[in-house]
Motif scaffolding. Sequence first.
Motif, PDB file in Angstrom:
ATOM      1  N   LEU A 244       0.838  -1.200   0.000  1.00  7.98           N
ATOM      2  CA  LEU A 244       0.000   0.000   0.000  1.00  7.98           C
ATOM      3  C   LEU A 244       0.878   1.257   0.000  1.00  7.98           C
ATOM      4  O   LEU A 244       1.759   1.404   0.841  1.00  7.98           O
ATOM      5  N   SER A 245       0.630   2.157  -0.947  1.00 12.33           N
ATOM      6  CA  SER A 245       1.476   3.337  -1.106  1.00 12.33           C
ATOM      7  C   SER A 245       1.447   4.220   0.142  1.00 12.33           C
ATOM      8  O   SER A 245       2.485   4.747   0.565  1.00 12.33           O
ATOM      9  N   GLU A 246       0.247   4.406   0.753  1.00 17.58           N
ATOM     10  CA  GLU A 246       0.142   5.253   1.950  1.00 17.58           C
ATOM     11  C   GLU A 246       0.945   4.675   3.103  1.00 17.58           C
ATOM     12  O   GLU A 246       1.565   5.414   3.880  1.00 17.58           O
ATOM     13  N   ALA A 247       0.931   3.333   3.233  1.00 13.15           N
ATOM     14  CA  ALA A 247       1.697   2.682   4.305  1.00 13.15           C
ATOM     15  C   ALA A 247       3.194   2.893   4.110  1.00 13.15           C
ATOM     16  O   ALA A 247       3.930   3.190   5.059  1.00 13.15           O
ATOM     17  N   ILE A 248       3.668   2.760   2.872  1.00  9.26           N
ATOM     18  CA  ILE A 248       5.096   2.942   2.585  1.00  9.26           C
ATOM     19  C   ILE A 248       5.513   4.384   2.867  1.00  9.26           C
ATOM     20  O   ILE A 248       6.566   4.644   3.458  1.00  9.26           O
ATOM     21  N   SER A 249       4.664   5.333   2.457  1.00 10.61           N
ATOM     22  CA  SER A 249       4.976   6.759   2.680  1.00 10.61           C
ATOM     23  C   SER A 249       5.044   7.084   4.168  1.00 10.61           C
ATOM     24  O   SER A 249       5.856   7.924   4.586  1.00 10.61           O
ATOM     25  N   LEU A 250       4.207   6.429   4.976  1.00 12.75           N
ATOM     26  CA  LEU A 250       4.231   6.670   6.421  1.00 12.75           C
ATOM     27  C   LEU A 250       5.475   6.072   7.065  1.00 12.75           C
ATOM     28  O   LEU A 250       6.061   6.640   7.981  1.00 12.75           O
ATOM     29  N   LEU A 251       5.897   4.891   6.564  1.00 14.75           N
ATOM     30  CA  LEU A 251       7.017   4.183   7.193  1.00 14.75           C
ATOM     31  C   LEU A 251       8.371   4.728   6.771  1.00 14.75           C
ATOM     32  O   LEU A 251       9.348   4.614   7.524  1.00 14.75           O
ATOM     33  N   GLU A 252       8.461   5.301   5.581  1.00 16.02           N
ATOM     34  CA  GLU A 252       9.767   5.752   5.058  1.00 16.02           C
ATOM     35  C   GLU A 252      10.509   6.689   6.011  1.00 16.02           C
ATOM     36  O   GLU A 252      11.687   6.460   6.318  1.00 16.02           O
ATOM     37  N   PRO A 253       9.879   7.752   6.519  1.00 21.38           N
ATOM     38  CA  PRO A 253      10.634   8.617   7.447  1.00 21.38           C
ATOM     39  C   PRO A 253      11.018   7.921   8.744  1.00 21.38           C
ATOM     40  O   PRO A 253      12.031   8.264   9.364  1.00 21.38           O
ATOM     41  N   LEU A 254      10.232   6.922   9.171  1.00 21.06           N
ATOM     42  CA  LEU A 254      10.529   6.219  10.420  1.00 21.06           C
ATOM     43  C   LEU A 254      11.756   5.317  10.284  1.00 21.06           C
ATOM     44  O   LEU A 254      12.402   4.993  11.282  1.00 21.06           O
ATOM     45  N   THR A 255      12.079   4.884   9.063  1.00 23.96           N
ATOM     46  CA  THR A 255      13.262   4.029   8.879  1.00 23.96           C
ATOM     47  C   THR A 255      14.565   4.792   9.122  1.00 23.96           C
ATOM     48  O   THR A 255      15.618   4.176   9.267  1.00 23.96           O
ATOM     49  N   SER A 256      14.487   6.123   9.143  1.00 22.00           N
ATOM     50  CA  SER A 256      15.680   6.931   9.468  1.00 22.00           C
ATOM     51  C   SER A 256      15.431   7.772  10.720  1.00 22.00           C
ATOM     52  O   SER A 256      15.957   8.875  10.841  1.00 22.00           O
ATOM     53  N   ASP A 257      14.630   7.240  11.637  1.00 21.19           N
ATOM     54  CA  ASP A 257      14.318   7.936  12.886  1.00 21.19           C
ATOM     55  C   ASP A 257      15.591   8.084  13.733  1.00 21.19           C
ATOM     56  O   ASP A 257      16.560   7.340  13.568  1.00 21.19           O
ATOM     57  N   VAL A 258      15.557   9.041  14.654  1.00 23.03           N
ATOM     58  CA  VAL A 258      16.738   9.275  15.502  1.00 23.03           C
ATOM     59  C   VAL A 258      16.897   8.207  16.579  1.00 23.03           C
ATOM     60  O   VAL A 258      17.981   8.037  17.137  1.00 23.03           O
ATOM     61  N   VAL A 259      15.827   7.473  16.887  1.00 21.96           N
ATOM     62  CA  VAL A 259      15.864   6.450  17.947  1.00 21.96           C
ATOM     63  C   VAL A 259      16.041   5.083  17.305  1.00 21.96           C
ATOM     64  O   VAL A 259      15.322   4.727  16.362  1.00 21.96           O
ATOM     65  N   ASP A 260      16.970   4.295  17.862  1.00 25.70           N
ATOM     66  CA  ASP A 260      17.343   3.029  17.226  1.00 25.70           C
ATOM     67  C   ASP A 260      16.188   2.026  17.154  1.00 25.70           C
ATOM     68  O   ASP A 260      15.962   1.403  16.122  1.00 25.70           O
ATOM     69  N   PHE A 261      15.419   1.863  18.253  1.00 28.70           N
ATOM     70  CA  PHE A 261      14.385   0.825  18.215  1.00 28.70           C
ATOM     71  C   PHE A 261      13.206   1.226  17.320  1.00 28.70           C
ATOM     72  O   PHE A 261      12.480   0.367  16.821  1.00 28.70           O
ATOM     73  N   VAL A 262      13.005   2.523  17.088  1.00 28.17           N
ATOM     74  CA  VAL A 262      11.978   2.953  16.128  1.00 28.17           C
ATOM     75  C   VAL A 262      12.408   2.569  14.716  1.00 28.17           C
ATOM     76  O   VAL A 262      11.600   2.076  13.917  1.00 28.17           O
ATOM     77  N   ARG A 263      13.690   2.758  14.419  1.00 33.84           N
ATOM     78  CA  ARG A 263      14.205   2.327  13.106  1.00 33.84           C
ATOM     79  C   ARG A 263      14.027   0.826  12.941  1.00 33.84           C
ATOM     80  O   ARG A 263      13.656   0.354  11.870  1.00 33.84           O
ATOM     81  N   GLN A 264      14.307   0.069  14.001  1.00 28.77           N
ATOM     82  CA  GLN A 264      14.149  -1.383  13.938  1.00 28.77           C
ATOM     83  C   GLN A 264      12.713  -1.762  13.589  1.00 28.77           C
ATOM     84  O   GLN A 264      12.462  -2.556  12.665  1.00 28.77           O
ATOM     85  N   GLY A 265      11.741  -1.185  14.318  1.00 33.04           N
ATOM     86  CA  GLY A 265      10.338  -1.500  14.057  1.00 33.04           C
ATOM     87  C   GLY A 265       9.900  -1.079  12.669  1.00 33.04           C
ATOM     88  O   GLY A 265       9.142  -1.804  11.995  1.00 33.04           O
ATOM     89  N   ALA A 266      10.377   0.086  12.201  1.00 33.16           N
ATOM     90  CA  ALA A 266       9.986   0.578  10.875  1.00 33.16           C
ATOM     91  C   ALA A 266      10.537  -0.317   9.765  1.00 33.16           C
ATOM     92  O   ALA A 266       9.851  -0.576   8.769  1.00 33.16           O
TER      93      ALA A 266
END
Length: 564
Positions: A244-266
């Motif tokens: 789903l395009s909306e899901a990918i767009s929401l997750l993309e910024p989280l993959t480079s989050d400043v917190v390590d475990f947020v990046r892991q989950g994303a």
Amino acid sequence: MAPYLPQNGSSGGGSPYSEGGALYALGLIHANHGEGIKEFLRESLRSTSVEIIQHGACLGLGLAALGTADEEIYEDVKNILYLDSAVAGEAAGISMGLLMVGTASEKASEMLAYAHDTQHEKIIRGLALGIALTVYGREEEADTLIEQMTRDQDPILRYGGMYALALAYRGTSNNKAIRRLLHFAVSDVSDDVRRTAVLALGFVLYSEPEQTPRIVSLLSESYNPHVRYGAALAVGISCAGTALSEAISLLEPLTSDVVDFVRQGALIAMAMVLVQTNEAREPRVGSFRRQLEKIILDKHEDTMSKMGAILASGILDAGGRNVSIKLSSRTKHDRITAVVGMAVFSQFWYWYPLVYFLSLSFAPTALIGLNYELKVPKFEFLSHAKPSLFEYPRPTTPPTTTSAVKLPTAVLSTSAKAKARAKKETDQKTAMDEGNISGEAGPMKGPKSSDKEGETMQVDNASEKKAEAELSCEILSNPARVVPAQEKYIKFFEESRYVPIKLMPSGFVLLRDTKPSEPEVFVLTDAPSSLASSGNSSIPQAPASAVSVEDGEPQPPQPFEYNT
């Protein structure tokens, strides 16, 4: 598995970690169909006092007897729980929930009472998840127990209450459940409870995946990293396999989050969304794969992100890229084993070996046609879509050439003067040559003609490319890989010998033979030729070398002595 399992039900003297892991693996192999292995697991559980082996045996028993509500097994597991060992007790709590999944039995009250008595957080957490599993699919029937858990002073039991809400209302998109989860996501004082409340939205909404990104979009921008992590996994769980395009767009910024475990989950959530997706369908898959490779190979990357990238890489290529995460069937019924597996998988935050429960959520994506004898005949059908849309994702290739950065070179004053002198002489000579040629030569037309030739060549190349345009459909042979997004393009030939009894675009399809008098050609055989020949004593046996060549197996090595 035999070398790693306890021998004759008792410890074989090996490492307790390998024996406990082997019992756990045995349960995963026989999940939901463990009639033949339950007694062995019970005997292994009763005959050991090592908490690590007890841990593995409890998980294995819960998986093998999933949803059976077997009283004898329940008593065996409860006896382990009452030993009050933190390691074994956590697995016992989860195992009791797996045994009683969806029963909403009175055993849940017994488990809740013990959770209040014990002092071990691990046991309380295991029991909290176990209680949530007992109310699976019960909806309003579970409201009393959910209310009791969500009002508890212990944050671990409130955390279990979030899972109880998620599993009781799984796939229903119930407004009341969504409202309650959102309330806890923004108001509870415990980060664990808030994270789980957001994550639980994924279970409630997986039947309507397009709604999830909209509901959690604000939560994904929360100042609290636990809430952002929960939002990422909620999107991953509900939108798994949809690309789903909306899901990918929401997750993309989280993959480079400043917190390590947020990046892991994303990263894990993005892999769930993009499983079985190639670049022809979603161009962002290629960049995501390259991002994963970069994180895994980077020595300076933090451990949490690296673990997330490794898991994400495994999810993307799960089952040889022939399986997808499916929490509901084609007829929109929930797959209990898959939902339970996903719920326990999300506990890897506390105990990473629970990652393996994710395997229960995978379902093969194939069309396998069977005749009345349940054999696989040779027949073809049509996929009315471009082959590139659903082909296997191409492997990422590392760049072959590395561009080295050129450093500025030191220039001596003498060399600079020599270069200037040589340049001046060259310019003077060129000016004299041009003066001599200008009077003799006319206008030059050569370059223009060559340009025209170049243009005609480009036109020819374009016409060749048009001739080699991709086909708009593809003929597939039984059995074939058919991904969920491809199902709507599957068509069956009217003149085909085999006709489906019920039109189904994937899974096992029973076929009617319109020409039963003609001999059938089968694609798959029941057993290798060597096994088939060994089953009949009247047939002379082929030599070992011939069998090895026929089955594609290498010959065993000659006997030799090994000296250290």
